[in-house]
Design an enzyme around this catalytic site. Structure first.
Site, PDB file in Angstrom:
ATOM      1  N   PHE A  13     -40.892  28.594  45.927  1.00  0.00           N
ATOM      2  CA  PHE A  13     -39.715  28.144  46.670  1.00  0.00           C
ATOM      3  C   PHE A  13     -39.416  26.669  46.464  1.00  0.00           C
ATOM      4  O   PHE A  13     -40.318  25.855  46.303  1.00  0.00           O
ATOM      5  CB  PHE A  13     -39.906  28.378  48.176  1.00  0.00           C
ATOM      6  CG  PHE A  13     -39.817  29.806  48.566  1.00  0.00           C
ATOM      7  CD1 PHE A  13     -38.615  30.364  48.961  1.00  0.00           C
ATOM      8  CD2 PHE A  13     -40.940  30.610  48.532  1.00  0.00           C
ATOM      9  CE1 PHE A  13     -38.529  31.694  49.317  1.00  0.00           C
ATOM     10  CE2 PHE A  13     -40.871  31.946  48.889  1.00  0.00           C
ATOM     11  CZ  PHE A  13     -39.662  32.495  49.274  1.00  0.00           C
ATOM     12  N   SER A  14     -38.140  26.366  46.511  1.00  0.00           N
ATOM     13  CA  SER A  14     -37.670  24.988  46.614  1.00  0.00           C
ATOM     14  C   SER A  14     -36.599  24.962  47.700  1.00  0.00           C
ATOM     15  O   SER A  14     -35.951  25.977  47.975  1.00  0.00           O
ATOM     16  CB  SER A  14     -37.109  24.490  45.284  1.00  0.00           C
ATOM     17  OG  SER A  14     -36.090  25.347  44.819  1.00  0.00           O
ATOM     18  N   MET A  68     -37.100  32.737  41.189  1.00  0.00           N
ATOM     19  CA  MET A  68     -37.613  31.714  42.047  1.00  0.00           C
ATOM     20  C   MET A  68     -36.580  31.378  43.105  1.00  0.00           C
ATOM     21  O   MET A  68     -35.502  30.897  42.777  1.00  0.00           O
ATOM     22  CB  MET A  68     -37.944  30.458  41.250  1.00  0.00           C
ATOM     23  CG  MET A  68     -38.934  30.687  40.144  1.00  0.00           C
ATOM     24  SD  MET A  68     -40.456  31.358  40.810  1.00  0.00           S
ATOM     25  CE  MET A  68     -41.529  31.162  39.462  1.00  0.00           C
ATOM     26  N   PRO A  69     -36.849  31.613  44.347  1.00  0.00           N
ATOM     27  CA  PRO A  69     -35.869  31.336  45.399  1.00  0.00           C
ATOM     28  C   PRO A  69     -35.655  29.834  45.625  1.00  0.00           C
ATOM     29  O   PRO A  69     -36.603  29.047  45.641  1.00  0.00           O
ATOM     30  CB  PRO A  69     -36.499  31.952  46.644  1.00  0.00           C
ATOM     31  CG  PRO A  69     -37.496  32.934  46.127  1.00  0.00           C
ATOM     32  CD  PRO A  69     -37.997  32.353  44.854  1.00  0.00           C
ATOM     33  N   HIS A  70     -34.395  29.481  45.783  1.00  0.00           N
ATOM     34  CA  HIS A  70     -34.017  28.120  46.167  1.00  0.00           C
ATOM     35  C   HIS A  70     -33.162  28.225  47.416  1.00  0.00           C
ATOM     36  O   HIS A  70     -32.184  28.975  47.440  1.00  0.00           O
ATOM     37  CB  HIS A  70     -33.235  27.423  45.064  1.00  0.00           C
ATOM     38  CG  HIS A  70     -32.755  26.063  45.472  1.00  0.00           C
ATOM     39  ND1 HIS A  70     -33.627  25.010  45.678  1.00  0.00           N
ATOM     40  CD2 HIS A  70     -31.516  25.604  45.751  1.00  0.00           C
ATOM     41  CE1 HIS A  70     -32.929  23.949  46.054  1.00  0.00           C
ATOM     42  NE2 HIS A  70     -31.648  24.287  46.103  1.00  0.00           N
TER      43      HIS A  70
END
Length: 76
Positions: A39-40, A1-3
């Site tokens: 995304f976050s 999960m991309p941050h």
């Protein structure tokens, strides 16, 4: 999960930060994939007088091995 983490000089509005976060996510989706829900994004305000101590030294100079875009400035 991309941050995605963004640090910038203090003074930008909440609306500017929301637009930036949305634009970054949109660009990332078009390049690396994943859905928007994956995304976050955090955006941290930094006082200009603390930039060298809180960003330049620990996040730019100390992490040059993972720095994909160098700044166009140098700090003593």
């Amino acid at each position: 999960m991309p941050h995605i983490q963004v640090k910038l000089w203090k003074g930008k509005t909440q609306l500017q930060k929301k637009k930036l976060a949305g634009a970054l996510v949109k660009a990332a989706i078009s390049i690396i994939g994943y859905g928007e829900a994956s995304f976050s994004v955090t955006i941290e305000d930094i006082e200009p007088s603390l930039w060298k101590e809180k960003v330049y030294l620990p996040d730019i100079l100390a992490k040059s091995d993972i720095l994909y875009k160098e700044p166009g400035y140098k700090m003593d």
